[in-house]
Design a protein around this motif. Structure first.
Motif, PDB file in Angstrom:
ATOM      1  N   SER A  22      -3.405  19.323  11.564  1.00 30.66           N
ATOM      2  CA  SER A  22      -4.803  19.651  11.952  1.00 30.66           C
ATOM      3  C   SER A  22      -5.876  18.872  11.171  1.00 30.66           C
ATOM      4  O   SER A  22      -6.809  18.259  11.674  1.00 30.66           O
ATOM      5  N   GLU A  23      -5.597  18.663   9.976  1.00 27.72           N
ATOM      6  CA  GLU A  23      -6.334  17.955   8.802  1.00 27.72           C
ATOM      7  C   GLU A  23      -6.161  16.419   9.049  1.00 27.72           C
ATOM      8  O   GLU A  23      -7.180  15.743   8.311  1.00 27.72           O
ATOM      9  N   CYS A  24      -5.680  15.857   9.718  1.00 31.75           N
ATOM     10  CA  CYS A  24      -5.195  14.455   9.854  1.00 31.75           C
ATOM     11  C   CYS A  24      -5.833  13.794  11.151  1.00 31.75           C
ATOM     12  O   CYS A  24      -6.401  14.510  12.075  1.00 31.75           O
ATOM     13  N   LYS A  25      -6.009  12.285  10.831  1.00 29.67           N
ATOM     14  CA  LYS A  25      -6.589  11.681  12.131  1.00 29.67           C
ATOM     15  C   LYS A  25      -5.280  10.585  12.346  1.00 29.67           C
ATOM     16  O   LYS A  25      -4.678  10.073  11.629  1.00 29.67           O
ATOM     17  N   LYS A  51      -4.413  13.380   1.600  1.00 32.02           N
ATOM     18  CA  LYS A  51      -3.628  12.884   0.456  1.00 32.02           C
ATOM     19  C   LYS A  51      -2.725  11.762   0.636  1.00 32.02           C
ATOM     20  O   LYS A  51      -2.124  11.298  -0.136  1.00 32.02           O
ATOM     21  N   LEU A  52      -2.949  11.287   1.989  1.00 33.54           N
ATOM     22  CA  LEU A  52      -1.958  10.218   2.217  1.00 33.54           C
ATOM     23  C   LEU A  52      -2.513   9.397   3.649  1.00 33.54           C
ATOM     24  O   LEU A  52      -2.846  10.121   4.360  1.00 33.54           O
ATOM     25  N   VAL A  53      -2.027   8.011   3.424  1.00 34.89           N
ATOM     26  CA  VAL A  53      -2.286   7.288   4.441  1.00 34.89           C
ATOM     27  C   VAL A  53      -0.835   6.484   4.469  1.00 34.89           C
ATOM     28  O   VAL A  53      -0.108   6.249   3.963  1.00 34.89           O
ATOM     29  N   CYS A  54      -0.276   6.906   5.959  1.00 33.58           N
ATOM     30  CA  CYS A  54       1.303   6.363   6.000  1.00 33.58           C
ATOM     31  C   CYS A  54       1.154   5.336   7.466  1.00 33.58           C
ATOM     32  O   CYS A  54       0.638   5.738   8.386  1.00 33.58           O
ATOM     33  N   VAL A  55       1.605   4.428   7.533  1.00 29.85           N
ATOM     34  CA  VAL A  55       1.878   3.399   8.393  1.00 29.85           C
ATOM     35  C   VAL A  55       3.359   3.916   8.748  1.00 29.85           C
ATOM     36  O   VAL A  55       4.257   3.640   8.281  1.00 29.85           O
ATOM     37  N   ILE A  56       3.503   4.113  10.261  1.00 28.73           N
ATOM     38  CA  ILE A  56       4.659   4.256  10.843  1.00 28.73           C
ATOM     39  C   ILE A  56       4.976   3.477  12.035  1.00 28.73           C
ATOM     40  O   ILE A  56       4.320   3.159  12.845  1.00 28.73           O
ATOM     41  N   PRO A 111      -8.547  -1.059  -0.941  1.00 29.93           N
ATOM     42  CA  PRO A 111      -7.556  -0.691   0.203  1.00 29.93           C
ATOM     43  C   PRO A 111      -6.847   0.771  -0.482  1.00 29.93           C
ATOM     44  O   PRO A 111      -6.755   0.731  -1.563  1.00 29.93           O
ATOM     45  N   VAL A 112      -6.516   1.693   0.545  1.00 29.69           N
ATOM     46  CA  VAL A 112      -5.935   2.837   0.193  1.00 29.69           C
ATOM     47  C   VAL A 112      -4.312   2.384  -0.080  1.00 29.69           C
ATOM     48  O   VAL A 112      -3.785   1.667   0.806  1.00 29.69           O
ATOM     49  N   PRO A 113      -3.589   3.216  -0.586  1.00 23.60           N
ATOM     50  CA  PRO A 113      -2.195   3.057  -0.935  1.00 23.60           C
ATOM     51  C   PRO A 113      -1.817   3.606   0.576  1.00 23.60           C
ATOM     52  O   PRO A 113      -2.311   4.466   1.036  1.00 23.60           O
ATOM     53  N   CYS A 114      -0.554   3.082   0.788  1.00 22.63           N
ATOM     54  CA  CYS A 114       0.004   3.405   2.152  1.00 22.63           C
ATOM     55  C   CYS A 114       1.415   3.374   2.099  1.00 22.63           C
ATOM     56  O   CYS A 114       2.163   2.643   1.220  1.00 22.63           O
ATOM     57  N   THR A 152      -3.103  11.045  -4.469  1.00 24.91           N
ATOM     58  CA  THR A 152      -4.194  10.360  -4.024  1.00 24.91           C
ATOM     59  C   THR A 152      -5.190  11.569  -3.277  1.00 24.91           C
ATOM     60  O   THR A 152      -4.678  12.492  -2.807  1.00 24.91           O
ATOM     61  N   THR A 153      -6.329  11.146  -3.231  1.00 23.19           N
ATOM     62  CA  THR A 153      -7.424  11.766  -2.565  1.00 23.19           C
ATOM     63  C   THR A 153      -7.847  10.716  -1.329  1.00 23.19           C
ATOM     64  O   THR A 153      -8.565   9.822  -1.944  1.00 23.19           O
TER      65      THR A 153
END
Length: 170
Positions: A22-25, A51-56, A111-114, A152-153
Protein backbone atom coordinates in the motif's frame (compact mmCIF):
# COMPACT_ATOMS: atom_id res chain seq x y z
CA UNK A 1 -2.61 -11.42 -29.81
CA UNK A 2 0.58 -12.15 -27.79
CA UNK A 3 1.06 -8.43 -27.15
CA UNK A 4 -2.49 -8.19 -25.79
CA UNK A 5 -1.91 -11.19 -23.50
CA UNK A 6 1.40 -9.70 -22.33
CA UNK A 7 -0.23 -6.34 -21.64
CA UNK A 8 -2.94 -8.07 -19.59
CA UNK A 9 -0.24 -9.83 -17.51
CA UNK A 10 1.38 -6.43 -16.95
CA UNK A 11 -1.93 -5.02 -15.65
CA UNK A 12 -2.35 -8.04 -13.35
CA UNK A 13 1.14 -7.59 -11.91
CA UNK A 14 0.67 -3.83 -11.43
CA UNK A 15 -2.58 -4.47 -9.53
CA UNK A 16 -0.97 -7.26 -7.50
CA UNK A 17 1.85 -4.94 -6.41
CA UNK A 18 -0.52 -2.12 -5.45
CA UNK A 19 -2.67 -4.57 -3.44
CA UNK A 20 0.31 -6.02 -1.56
CA UNK A 21 2.33 -2.83 -0.98
CA UNK A 22 0.00 0.00 0.00
CA UNK A 23 2.95 2.34 0.56
CA UNK A 24 4.23 1.96 -3.02
CA UNK A 25 3.45 3.49 -6.37
CA UNK A 26 3.65 1.59 -9.63
CA UNK A 27 4.35 2.94 -13.11
CA UNK A 28 3.32 0.67 -15.95
CA UNK A 29 4.79 0.81 -19.49
CA UNK A 30 7.05 3.85 -19.26
CA UNK A 31 8.84 4.66 -22.48
CA UNK A 32 12.29 6.30 -22.24
CA UNK A 33 15.11 6.94 -24.67
CA UNK A 34 18.07 4.55 -24.54
CA UNK A 35 21.32 5.97 -25.90
CA UNK A 36 22.69 2.42 -25.86
CA UNK A 37 19.91 1.18 -28.17
CA UNK A 38 19.69 4.54 -29.97
CA UNK A 39 15.90 4.39 -29.70
CA UNK A 40 13.09 4.44 -27.16
CA UNK A 41 12.59 1.40 -24.94
CA UNK A 42 9.59 0.43 -22.87
CA UNK A 43 9.88 -0.47 -19.19
CA UNK A 44 7.10 -2.84 -18.09
CA UNK A 45 6.88 -2.00 -14.37
CA UNK A 46 8.63 0.50 -12.10
CA UNK A 47 7.92 -0.27 -8.45
CA UNK A 48 8.55 2.72 -6.15
CA UNK A 49 8.65 2.01 -2.42
CA UNK A 50 10.03 4.16 0.45
CA UNK A 51 13.14 1.93 0.52
CA UNK A 52 13.42 0.66 -3.05
CA UNK A 53 12.95 1.37 -6.72
CA UNK A 54 12.74 -1.80 -8.77
CA UNK A 55 12.49 -2.15 -12.53
CA UNK A 56 10.54 -5.31 -13.31
CA UNK A 57 10.60 -6.97 -16.71
CA UNK A 58 7.57 -9.16 -17.33
CA UNK A 59 7.40 -12.09 -19.72
CA UNK A 60 4.13 -13.92 -20.14
CA UNK A 61 5.86 -17.20 -20.97
CA UNK A 62 3.63 -19.78 -19.33
CA UNK A 63 5.43 -23.09 -19.96
CA UNK A 64 9.14 -22.49 -19.37
CA UNK A 65 12.04 -20.07 -19.61
CA UNK A 66 15.66 -21.07 -20.06
CA UNK A 67 18.65 -18.74 -19.93
CA UNK A 68 21.61 -17.65 -17.87
CA UNK A 69 23.53 -14.46 -17.25
CA UNK A 70 26.00 -15.11 -20.08
CA UNK A 71 23.58 -16.42 -22.72
CA UNK A 72 23.09 -14.19 -25.74
CA UNK A 73 19.51 -15.38 -26.11
CA UNK A 74 17.02 -16.88 -23.70
CA UNK A 75 14.32 -19.25 -24.85
CA UNK A 76 10.93 -20.19 -23.59
CA UNK A 77 7.53 -21.41 -24.48
CA UNK A 78 4.13 -19.95 -23.91
CA UNK A 79 0.67 -21.00 -25.00
CA UNK A 80 1.72 -21.80 -28.56
CA UNK A 81 3.84 -24.77 -29.58
CA UNK A 82 6.56 -22.47 -30.93
CA UNK A 83 9.73 -21.94 -28.93
CA UNK A 84 10.34 -18.24 -28.27
CA UNK A 85 13.84 -16.76 -28.49
CA UNK A 86 14.59 -13.43 -26.90
CA UNK A 87 17.81 -11.46 -26.34
CA UNK A 88 19.08 -11.98 -22.78
CA UNK A 89 16.21 -10.76 -20.59
CA UNK A 90 18.45 -9.99 -17.61
CA UNK A 91 20.60 -7.64 -19.73
CA UNK A 92 17.53 -6.21 -21.44
CA UNK A 93 16.32 -5.04 -18.05
CA UNK A 94 19.74 -3.62 -17.17
CA UNK A 95 19.46 -1.56 -20.37
CA UNK A 96 16.05 -0.36 -19.14
CA UNK A 97 17.57 0.62 -15.79
CA UNK A 98 20.42 2.45 -17.50
CA UNK A 99 17.99 4.30 -19.78
CA UNK A 100 15.81 5.31 -16.79
CA UNK A 101 18.76 6.54 -14.73
CA UNK A 102 20.22 8.45 -17.70
CA UNK A 103 16.84 10.07 -18.39
CA UNK A 104 16.82 11.26 -14.76
CA UNK A 105 20.34 12.67 -15.17
CA UNK A 106 19.28 14.52 -18.34
CA UNK A 107 16.56 16.20 -16.23
CA UNK A 108 19.13 17.26 -13.65
CA UNK A 109 17.91 14.73 -11.08
CA UNK A 110 20.27 12.46 -9.17
CA UNK A 111 19.14 8.99 -10.23
CA UNK A 112 17.94 6.54 -7.63
CA UNK A 113 19.51 3.07 -7.38
CA UNK A 114 17.30 0.50 -9.09
CA UNK A 115 16.90 -3.21 -8.47
CA UNK A 116 16.38 -5.61 -11.36
CA UNK A 117 13.71 -8.34 -11.31
CA UNK A 118 12.16 -10.49 -14.05
CA UNK A 119 8.73 -12.00 -13.43
CA UNK A 120 6.85 -14.82 -15.14
CA UNK A 121 3.35 -16.19 -14.53
CA UNK A 122 2.85 -18.84 -11.88
CA UNK A 123 3.38 -22.31 -13.29
CA UNK A 124 6.23 -21.26 -15.57
CA UNK A 125 9.17 -23.63 -15.17
CA UNK A 126 12.20 -21.39 -14.42
CA UNK A 127 15.11 -23.26 -15.99
CA UNK A 128 17.60 -20.59 -14.99
CA UNK A 129 20.01 -19.86 -12.18
CA UNK A 130 19.36 -16.14 -12.60
CA UNK A 131 18.42 -15.09 -9.05
CA UNK A 132 16.49 -12.08 -10.38
CA UNK A 133 13.90 -14.36 -12.05
CA UNK A 134 10.73 -15.33 -10.22
CA UNK A 135 7.10 -16.21 -10.73
CA UNK A 136 4.28 -13.90 -9.72
CA UNK A 137 3.65 -15.68 -6.40
CA UNK A 138 7.35 -15.28 -5.54
CA UNK A 139 7.48 -11.59 -6.49
CA UNK A 140 6.32 -10.17 -3.14
CA UNK A 141 8.90 -12.25 -1.26
CA UNK A 142 11.67 -11.10 -3.63
CA UNK A 143 10.63 -7.47 -3.20
CA UNK A 144 10.31 -7.74 0.60
CA UNK A 145 13.81 -9.24 0.78
CA UNK A 146 15.20 -6.37 -1.30
CA UNK A 147 13.30 -3.85 0.85
CA UNK A 148 14.52 -5.43 4.10
CA UNK A 149 18.14 -5.29 2.87
CA UNK A 150 17.92 -1.74 1.50
CA UNK A 151 19.72 1.15 3.16
CA UNK A 152 18.10 3.63 0.77
CA UNK A 153 15.36 6.14 1.57
CA UNK A 154 13.09 7.11 -1.31
CA UNK A 155 10.60 9.97 -1.41
CA UNK A 156 7.88 7.97 -3.17
CA UNK A 157 5.74 10.88 -4.38
CA UNK A 158 8.55 13.00 -5.81
CA UNK A 159 10.32 9.99 -7.34
CA UNK A 160 7.05 8.88 -8.92
CA UNK A 161 6.43 12.37 -10.34
CA UNK A 162 9.93 12.65 -11.77
CA UNK A 163 9.91 9.18 -13.33
CA UNK A 164 6.40 9.54 -14.72
CA UNK A 165 7.42 12.84 -16.37
CA UNK A 166 10.23 11.07 -18.25
CA UNK A 167 7.84 9.19 -20.57
CA UNK A 168 8.81 10.15 -24.11
CA UNK A 169 5.19 9.79 -25.26
CA UNK A 170 4.13 12.71 -23.00
Amino acid sequence: MLEKIGTEFERVVAGYLKANFSECKVIHNLEVYSAYLKKNTQIDIIFIHPKLVCVIELKNWTKYVSGSYDDVNWKGKSRSTNTLYHPNIYYQNLIHIRALRNAMRRRGVVPVPCANLICFPDGTDLLTECAECCTLSQLCHKLRTLIDNSQTTIDVDSTYSVIESLDTRS
